[in-house]
Design a protein around this motif. Structure first.
Motif, PDB file in Angstrom:
ATOM      1  N   LYS A  88     -42.887 -24.752   0.806  1.00  0.00           N
ATOM      2  CA  LYS A  88     -42.260 -23.448   1.026  1.00  0.00           C
ATOM      3  C   LYS A  88     -40.761 -23.503   0.709  1.00  0.00           C
ATOM      4  O   LYS A  88     -40.207 -22.588   0.089  1.00  0.00           O
ATOM      5  N   SER A  89     -40.121 -24.601   1.106  1.00  0.00           N
ATOM      6  CA  SER A  89     -38.684 -24.747   0.843  1.00  0.00           C
ATOM      7  C   SER A  89     -38.408 -24.731  -0.660  1.00  0.00           C
ATOM      8  O   SER A  89     -37.405 -24.176  -1.119  1.00  0.00           O
ATOM      9  N   TYR A  90     -39.305 -25.361  -1.397  1.00  0.00           N
ATOM     10  CA  TYR A  90     -39.192 -25.395  -2.861  1.00  0.00           C
ATOM     11  C   TYR A  90     -39.084 -23.962  -3.404  1.00  0.00           C
ATOM     12  O   TYR A  90     -38.181 -23.637  -4.181  1.00  0.00           O
ATOM     13  N   PHE A 135     -35.630 -21.600  -4.971  1.00  0.00           N
ATOM     14  CA  PHE A 135     -35.682 -20.789  -6.196  1.00  0.00           C
ATOM     15  C   PHE A 135     -35.279 -19.346  -5.890  1.00  0.00           C
ATOM     16  O   PHE A 135     -34.528 -18.713  -6.627  1.00  0.00           O
ATOM     17  N   GLN A 136     -35.797 -18.835  -4.786  1.00  0.00           N
ATOM     18  CA  GLN A 136     -35.582 -17.416  -4.487  1.00  0.00           C
ATOM     19  C   GLN A 136     -34.102 -17.079  -4.340  1.00  0.00           C
ATOM     20  O   GLN A 136     -33.656 -16.008  -4.758  1.00  0.00           O
ATOM     21  N   VAL A 137     -33.344 -17.969  -3.726  1.00  0.00           N
ATOM     22  CA  VAL A 137     -31.934 -17.643  -3.504  1.00  0.00           C
ATOM     23  C   VAL A 137     -31.026 -18.121  -4.643  1.00  0.00           C
ATOM     24  O   VAL A 137     -29.806 -18.047  -4.536  1.00  0.00           O
ATOM     25  N   GLY A 138     -31.635 -18.620  -5.720  1.00  0.00           N
ATOM     26  CA  GLY A 138     -30.822 -18.912  -6.904  1.00  0.00           C
ATOM     27  C   GLY A 138     -30.126 -20.259  -6.884  1.00  0.00           C
ATOM     28  O   GLY A 138     -29.137 -20.450  -7.596  1.00  0.00           O
ATOM     29  N   ASN A 141     -38.178 -19.641 -19.287  1.00  0.00           N
ATOM     30  CA  ASN A 141     -38.495 -19.088 -17.964  1.00  0.00           C
ATOM     31  C   ASN A 141     -37.760 -19.804 -16.830  1.00  0.00           C
ATOM     32  O   ASN A 141     -38.069 -19.601 -15.656  1.00  0.00           O
ATOM     33  N   ALA A 142     -36.816 -20.664 -17.181  1.00  0.00           N
ATOM     34  CA  ALA A 142     -36.019 -21.326 -16.139  1.00  0.00           C
ATOM     35  C   ALA A 142     -35.053 -20.303 -15.537  1.00  0.00           C
ATOM     36  O   ALA A 142     -34.648 -19.362 -16.224  1.00  0.00           O
ATOM     37  N   PRO A 143     -34.677 -20.504 -14.253  1.00  0.00           N
ATOM     38  CA  PRO A 143     -33.871 -19.486 -13.563  1.00  0.00           C
ATOM     39  C   PRO A 143     -32.648 -18.962 -14.333  1.00  0.00           C
ATOM     40  O   PRO A 143     -32.500 -17.741 -14.458  1.00  0.00           O
ATOM     41  N   PRO A 144     -31.779 -19.841 -14.896  1.00  0.00           N
ATOM     42  CA  PRO A 144     -30.569 -19.275 -15.528  1.00  0.00           C
ATOM     43  C   PRO A 144     -30.911 -18.349 -16.693  1.00  0.00           C
ATOM     44  O   PRO A 144     -30.236 -17.328 -16.895  1.00  0.00           O
ATOM     45  N   ASN A 145     -31.950 -18.696 -17.448  1.00  0.00           N
ATOM     46  CA  ASN A 145     -32.292 -17.886 -18.621  1.00  0.00           C
ATOM     47  C   ASN A 145     -32.870 -16.533 -18.221  1.00  0.00           C
ATOM     48  O   ASN A 145     -32.651 -15.529 -18.905  1.00  0.00           O
ATOM     49  N   VAL A 146     -33.607 -16.507 -17.135  1.00  0.00           N
ATOM     50  CA  VAL A 146     -34.161 -15.234 -16.675  1.00  0.00           C
ATOM     51  C   VAL A 146     -33.045 -14.378 -16.066  1.00  0.00           C
ATOM     52  O   VAL A 146     -32.899 -13.195 -16.385  1.00  0.00           O
ATOM     53  N   ILE A 202     -37.586 -12.083  -8.901  1.00  0.00           N
ATOM     54  CA  ILE A 202     -38.000 -11.600  -7.575  1.00  0.00           C
ATOM     55  C   ILE A 202     -36.756 -11.180  -6.799  1.00  0.00           C
ATOM     56  O   ILE A 202     -35.637 -11.544  -7.172  1.00  0.00           O
ATOM     57  N   ALA A 203     -36.948 -10.433  -5.726  1.00  0.00           N
ATOM     58  CA  ALA A 203     -35.814 -10.067  -4.872  1.00  0.00           C
ATOM     59  C   ALA A 203     -35.321 -11.323  -4.168  1.00  0.00           C
ATOM     60  O   ALA A 203     -36.117 -12.080  -3.620  1.00  0.00           O
ATOM     61  N   SER A 204     -34.015 -11.558  -4.186  1.00  0.00           N
ATOM     62  CA  SER A 204     -33.491 -12.731  -3.468  1.00  0.00           C
ATOM     63  C   SER A 204     -33.351 -12.427  -1.984  1.00  0.00           C
ATOM     64  O   SER A 204     -33.349 -13.338  -1.164  1.00  0.00           O
ATOM     65  N   ASP A 205     -33.195 -11.162  -1.661  1.00  0.00           N
ATOM     66  CA  ASP A 205     -32.952 -10.754  -0.267  1.00  0.00           C
ATOM     67  C   ASP A 205     -31.717 -11.424   0.333  1.00  0.00           C
ATOM     68  O   ASP A 205     -31.608 -11.551   1.547  1.00  0.00           O
ATOM     69  N   ALA A 206     -30.781 -11.853  -0.515  1.00  0.00           N
ATOM     70  CA  ALA A 206     -29.629 -12.592   0.000  1.00  0.00           C
ATOM     71  C   ALA A 206     -28.770 -11.759   0.948  1.00  0.00           C
ATOM     72  O   ALA A 206     -28.223 -12.291   1.911  1.00  0.00           O
TER      73      ALA A 206
END
Ligand code: HEC
Ligand code: HEC
Length: 327
Positions: free
Chosen positions: A114-116, A120-123, A167-172, A276-280
């Motif tokens: 889950k932590s993994y 990702f979710q919070v960037g 599809n890696a985070p920075p590119n998306v 996805i929404a980060s909800d930060a």
């Protein structure tokens, strides 16, 4: 925009923080790290964190990732995280960054899988991640990663970026700015977002000490977020809506940035490369309700603010998935 104007705003923001009296140490401790308060004993220990995982029905933002295998573009990266990274993250960060707070929730000590997904979710799955850059903070002097741990963290990120490719985070994240809708952004009315003073009547988590003296704290008592977040990149959040010294679209445009990663206040990327929404902002709000007096000012999002935030974020994701951004 000339440099002097920006500096003037940055100084104004600094003064506002400094004006918070007792909060200065804690807030600048969070940013600069050198003067963290030692008086605080974290009230949340590993046991609290364990308790969190036994209540999967929790509605705390950041706690909504389902337990169980998380699909990913990098199975090897996930294994590496679980074996080599999660143990020190759980030990050094988990006690405060799980659902019980007082830091924003993006880790579940007892659940590596889950932590993994949460990271990702919070960037934070990027090089130069806030995870490795954040100095000691939150009243602790020891909550920084050691050099060897930073290397492991970065090694993990490299695996994810390589296997994720486009599809890696920075590119998306870089592509999402093209999907921003100005009207939906403006509908959030960020100029009106304000802090709420901690008083005897709103201590929902029974935090001690809690009550804030309005005279000691200019930023905690119904202050607009723009007071402190207009131009100071060190706070990692941009909100200067309505500030007459800045171009009217500066918050809209800067919220698209991936460095500083203001965009992660709104968006994250799943381990499969889906936005996805980060909800930060919601996570920060929840955290402020679990932290003590004179730390980051408390703020609540009302129903309209939450709805407008969700509408803006969901619209961007929908357009990205449909391939209609920038059209
Ligand atoms: C003693 C409690 C505590 C521990 C332990 C702790 N944090 Fe924090 N953390 C906080 C609090 C409180 C905040 C919000 C205030 C601030 O930013 O200073 C925070 C904020 C942060 C932020 C800023 C972004 C955000 O989510 O607001 C980062 C990044 C961060 N912590 C990283 C870490 C890392 C990495 C570790 C482990 C090496 C860690 N923290 C351990 C309490 C803690
Ligand atoms: C008195 C000044 C002040 C006010 C007012 C203020 N902030 Fe902050 N904010 C800070 C500082 C300083 C930090 C960095 C350290 C920390 O988190 O405590 C921060 C950090 C944050 C972060 C975490 C950024 C990250 O990821 O590291 C978010 C989100 C945030 N603020 C949102 C808000 C919102 C929303 C409001 C208004 C409702 C607000 N802030 C009002 C000073 C302020």
């Amino acid at each position: 925009m000339n440099a002097r104007t920006l500096l003037g705003i940055a100084l104004a923001a600094t003064t506002a923080v400094a004006a918070c009296g007792d909060s200065t140490d804690t807030l600048t401790g969070g940013m600069g790290g050198s003067r963290a308060k030692s008086s605080r004993t974290p009230s949340n220990n590993a046991d609290d964190d364990d308790a969190d995982t036994t209540t999967p029905g929790s509605t705390t933002p950041g706690d909504d990732t389902p337990s169980g295998p998380v699909p990913t573009n990098s199975p090897a990266g996930k294994e590496f995280y679980k074996t080599n990274v999660h143990p020190f993250m759980a030990q050094k960060c988990g006690s405060c960054h799980g659902a019980p707070g007082p830091g924003p929730a993006w880790l579940t000590s007892a659940d590596a899988e889950k932590s993994y997904a949460q990271l990702f979710q919070v960037g934070y799955v990027v090089q130069q991640s806030r995870i490795v850059l954040k100095p000691a903070h939150g009243g602790s002097t020891t909550n920084v990663l050691a050099t060897a741990e930073i290397q492991k963290y970065n090694e993990w990120v490299s695996m994810e970026l390589e296997d994720g490719g486009q599809n890696a985070p920075p590119n998306v994240l870089e592509k999402l700015g093209d999907c921003f809708d100005r009207q939906k952004f403006d509908a959030m009315n960020l100029a009106q977002w304000r802090t709420t003073r901690r008083t005897a009547n709103n201590n929902t988590n029974n935090v001690t000490p809690w009550n804030e003296n309005a005279n000691n704290c200019t930023g905690c008592d119904n202050a607009p977020c723009t007071t402190c977040h207009s131009a100071d990149a060190a706070t990692n959040y941009k909100n200067s809506v309505g500030n007459p010294l800045l171009p009217a679209d500066s918050t809209f445009e800067e919220s698209k940035l991936t460095s500083p990663a203001y965009i992660t206040k709104y968006f994250g990327v799943s381990p499969e490369g889906k936005p996805i929404a980060s909800d930060a902002l919601k996570k920060k709000s929840e955290a402020t309700k679990k932290d003590r007096a004179y730390t980051h000012p408390m703020f609540n999002l009302n129903a309209n603010q939450s709805a407008a935030l969700d509408a803006f974020v969901n619209d961007v994701i929908t357009k990205y998935n449909a391939g209609t951004c920038g059209k």
